[in-house]
Motif scaffolding. Structure first.
Motif, PDB file in Angstrom:
ATOM      1  N   LEU A 109      32.447  42.329  59.270  1.00 47.62           N
ATOM      2  CA  LEU A 109      32.181  43.713  59.562  1.00 47.62           C
ATOM      3  C   LEU A 109      30.909  43.653  60.451  1.00 47.62           C
ATOM      4  N   PHE A 110      30.147  42.717  60.434  1.00 46.42           N
ATOM      5  CA  PHE A 110      28.843  42.840  61.179  1.00 46.42           C
ATOM      6  C   PHE A 110      29.241  41.899  62.571  1.00 46.42           C
ATOM      7  N   ASP A 111      30.350  41.366  62.753  1.00 46.66           N
ATOM      8  CA  ASP A 111      30.507  40.468  63.659  1.00 46.66           C
ATOM      9  C   ASP A 111      32.037  41.002  64.508  1.00 46.66           C
ATOM     10  N   PRO A 112      32.063  41.886  65.096  1.00 47.33           N
ATOM     11  CA  PRO A 112      33.120  42.742  65.757  1.00 47.33           C
ATOM     12  C   PRO A 112      33.969  41.860  66.748  1.00 47.33           C
ATOM     13  N   ASN A 113      33.066  40.934  67.304  1.00 49.23           N
ATOM     14  CA  ASN A 113      33.729  39.986  68.373  1.00 49.23           C
ATOM     15  C   ASN A 113      34.325  38.334  67.898  1.00 49.23           C
ATOM     16  N   ALA A 114      34.201  38.489  66.206  1.00 49.21           N
ATOM     17  CA  ALA A 114      34.732  37.091  65.681  1.00 49.21           C
ATOM     18  C   ALA A 114      34.117  35.843  66.062  1.00 49.21           C
ATOM     19  N   THR A 115      32.862  35.864  66.504  1.00 42.59           N
ATOM     20  CA  THR A 115      32.044  34.844  66.904  1.00 42.59           C
ATOM     21  C   THR A 115      31.632  33.694  65.921  1.00 42.59           C
ATOM     22  N   GLY A 116      31.559  34.219  64.695  1.00 41.06           N
ATOM     23  CA  GLY A 116      31.306  33.445  63.338  1.00 41.06           C
ATOM     24  C   GLY A 116      29.733  33.628  63.548  1.00 41.06           C
ATOM     25  N   LEU A 117      29.013  34.735  64.071  1.00 44.10           N
ATOM     26  CA  LEU A 117      27.767  34.685  64.158  1.00 44.10           C
ATOM     27  C   LEU A 117      27.205  36.121  63.865  1.00 44.10           C
ATOM     28  N   VAL A 118      26.028  36.525  63.372  1.00 47.09           N
ATOM     29  CA  VAL A 118      25.324  37.661  63.250  1.00 47.09           C
ATOM     30  C   VAL A 118      23.899  37.417  63.611  1.00 47.09           C
ATOM     31  N   ASN A 119      23.308  38.354  64.321  1.00 43.34           N
ATOM     32  CA  ASN A 119      21.993  38.436  64.675  1.00 43.34           C
ATOM     33  C   ASN A 119      21.224  38.303  63.680  1.00 43.34           C
TER      34      ASN A 119
END
Length: 172
Positions: A109-119
């Motif tokens: 939900l916190f990764d709209p670009n599906a990078t596998g990362l959250v800040n």
């Protein structure tokens, strides 16, 4: 005849209840719990008692454990603590963890670009301001095991694995 049938049914229910405990863990985890149980069961009678706990603590260098503390630990078992009860206690303690897929879905939900990362900073802000608010200390404790890259992003797929399976660094 009816009493034999009832006894057989009770036996099946008890067996099913204990086998559910074993299905909560992978075989390798069960083996690790068996080894831990064996280390704590000092007199090798198949049951952990107060003397076993006291001796285990002594081996770990903690000599001032009160009988009240030991009795409190033992009372969590609601009876003699054999291996199945020991495993059940761990299952109950660990049961508060959601399945890995559920945790991943929440992070996505916190990764709209599906990078596998959250800040990290944004995630910290959310943890401290939303729902069950974390304290700064709790966030720091969580981030201590989180895989954070040099740019300040959390690899949440790896973090989910750590949450559900444990941290490999802790084992070595």
């Amino acid at each position: 005849m009816a009493s034999k049938k009832a006894a057989a049914k009770r036996g099946k229910t008890a067996q099913r209840g204990s086998s559910n405990v074993f299905s909560m863990f992978e075989q390798s985890q069960i083996q690790e719990f068996k080894e831990a149980f064996g280390c704590i069961d000092q007199n090798r009678d198949g049951v952990i008692n107060k003397a076993d706990l006291k001796e285990t603590y002594a081996q770990l260098g903690k000599l001032n454990v009160s009988d009240e503390e030991l009795e409190s630990m033992l009372s969590e078992g609601k009876g003699p603590i054999n291996f199945t009860v020991f495993l059940t206690l761990f299952g109950e303690k660990l049961n508060g963890t959601d399945p890995e897929e559920t945790i991943l879905a929440a992070f996505k939900l916190f990764d709209p670009n599906a990078t596998g990362l959250v800040n990290k900073d944004e995630f910290k802000r959310l943890l401290m301001t939303q729902a069950d608010k974390f304290t700064s200390e709790e966030v720091d404790q969580a981030f201590a095991v989180a895989p954070i890259d040099v740019t300040g992003n959390i690899d949440y797929k790896s973090l989910c694995y750590i949450i559900t399976h444990g941290d490999e660094k802790e084992e070595s």
